[in-house]
Write an enzyme that holds these catalytic residues in place. Structure first.
Site, PDB file in Angstrom:
ATOM      1  N   TYR A 255      25.395  61.589  83.977  1.00 14.62           N
ATOM      2  CA  TYR A 255      24.701  62.072  82.785  1.00 14.62           C
ATOM      3  C   TYR A 255      23.181  62.033  82.983  1.00 14.62           C
ATOM      4  CZ  TYR A 255      21.995  62.115  78.665  1.00 14.62           C
ATOM      5  OH  TYR A 255      20.985  62.409  77.803  1.00 14.62           O
TER       6      TYR A 255
ATOM      7  N   ASP B 213      27.214  63.823  77.941  1.00 17.04           N
ATOM      8  CA  ASP B 213      27.333  62.519  77.281  1.00 17.04           C
ATOM      9  C   ASP B 213      28.424  62.619  76.209  1.00 17.04           C
ATOM     10  OD1 ASP B 213      26.185  64.098  75.384  1.00 17.04           O
ATOM     11  OD2 ASP B 213      24.809  62.577  74.672  1.00 17.04           O
TER      12      ASP B 213
ATOM     13  N   GLU C  28      15.875  58.330  78.763  1.00 16.73           N
ATOM     14  CA  GLU C  28      17.308  58.532  78.989  1.00 16.73           C
ATOM     15  C   GLU C  28      18.025  57.213  79.259  1.00 16.73           C
ATOM     16  OE1 GLU C  28      18.929  61.018  78.252  1.00 16.73           O
ATOM     17  OE2 GLU C  28      17.324  62.483  78.040  1.00 16.73           O
TER      18      GLU C  28
END
Length: 369
Positions: free
Chosen positions: A130, A148, A47
């Site tokens: 996020y 996102d 991520e």
DNA sequence: TAAGCGTGGGC
DNA sequence: TGCCCAAGCTT
């Protein structure tokens, strides 16, 4: 729909939306290396790498990173030079320094277990709204939004939300929408499916609506507005910075390199000695030689002009003139240290992390021989 | 809130 | 070529 209400949510059936979306994801999702397991450490690494970075770019970096640092413990133990080398060429280098610091905190404060609550995980450096939601949903199955750019684009169309997605304040509108729509049976697939849909079908520009699994839920498609959404204000012009750089060698063929400051652009990466000139007139080699002597008390002779490079960053452009040069005199150790300068051999160069701009300079040097 | 922070690819 | 973009966060 107005930016400050979610009335459009009343027009959508969450259960069938989830089913259509997740069913599509189960069959159409890409085979990606970070989807092989749910190890919170690997989910976290992926991520962070994926922030503002394309999937195809990330894949080889992720694979090598996990080879070098298979576990959270391995990464926590790594030297900074090594973690920067792992990130070399990926960009936004503060990501990896924040990740390193956060992983060390997880080891010391949480016994090496990545925390699974919003409050705790959000405290970690580099973990924003996020990333917190992505880790909590993907690694731990928690029904938290992971909003996102994809999710904002997709939901702006599904729900005809016209809030400006470039504004930070808009994100909470989409988080509220996700909280209403998210599957509590499978939050992981739901969040990933929204992003996958944005990446593969509901793309910027011309979305492939005829292939869309949730077309029947899409209010923008129904009204023919899919090409008008999302609303996104666009950005400012860039600054230009003139740079004169030099690959400097000594009598034994070593190269002089310099470590950049520990804050700001390309922090703590290595570079070839260079100076910035903001003047309009093209800076010349004499200017470099003068400034170099002022700092090191040593003269350098810039010989051939290697190359001219225009390197574009997100917010500025470097116009680099690169030279090759010779240094005949020793530089005092204290002078080297106080200027973060270092002599290294050609083989040793590969141990240090350089930004792409300086890799281009090196490439020009190797061609000149 | 706006600016700072990388890179490579698409058109 | 020049712009926009791509799974954002920090200050």
């Amino acid at each position: 729909m107005k930016a400050d209400n979610l009335k459009a949510l009343e027009l959508i059936d969450a259960a069938t939306f989830q089913k259509d979306l997740i069913s599509w994801f189960e069959t159409e999702q890409r085979d990606l290396p970070w989807r092989k397991d749910q190890d919170p450490y690997k989910v976290w690494v992926s991520e962070i790498m994926l922030q503002q970075t394309r999937v195809e770019t990330v894949i080889p970096f992720f694979n090598r990173f996990i080879e070098w640092f298979p576990t959270l413990e391995d990464f926590a133990d790594a030297e900074e030079e090594r973690i920067l080398k792992a990130w070399e060429g990926l960009g936004y280098y503060s990501r990896v320094r924040n990740l390193h610091s956060a992983v060390q905190e997880v080891r010391s404060e949480y016994g090496g277990q990545v925390p699974d609550t919003p409050a705790e995980i959000s405290k970690l450096k580099g973990v924003g709204p996020y990333t917190a939601g992505a880790i909590l949903s993907i690694a731990y199955g928690k029904p938290e939004p992971a909003v996102d750019g994809n999710v904002m684009r997709v939901l702006s169309r599904i729900l005809t939300i016209d809030a400006d997605i470039a504004k930070p304040s808009s994100r909470k509108i989409f988080e509220a929408a996700v909280r209403e729509l998210i599957s509590h049976e499978n939050p992981s697939s739901f969040n990933q499916a929204l992003m996958e849909l944005g990446a593969l079908i509901c793309v910027p520009g011309k979305p492939a609506c005829l292939l869309c699994p949730v077309r029947r839920h899409c209010q923008a498609f129904e009204e023919g507005l899919q090409n008008e959404l999302p609303v996104k204000s666009s950005n400012k012009k860039m600054r230009n910075v003139q740079i004169v750089a030099a690959i400097l060698t000594d009598h034994s063929g070593r190269f002089l390199i310099r470590k950049r400051p520990n804050k700001g652009l390309l922090a703590n990466l290595w570079e070839f000695p260079n100076f910035e000139y903001n003047s309009q007139l093209a800076p010349k080699r004499e200017r470099f030689e003068h400034d170099f002597q002022e700092i090191t008390a040593v003269h350098c002779d810039l010989g051939i002009h290697l190359t001219k490079i225009d390197h574009v960053f997100s917010h500025l452009t470097w116009n680099v003139d690169a030279y090759a040069g010779l240094i005949q005199t020793d530089i005092e150790d204290e002078v080297l240290a106080s200027n973060r300068l270092k002599w290294v051999s050609a083989e040793e160069l590969s141990e240090y992390a350089f930004p792409v701009s300086h890799q281009k300079i090196w490439k020009a040097w190797t061609k000149q021989g």
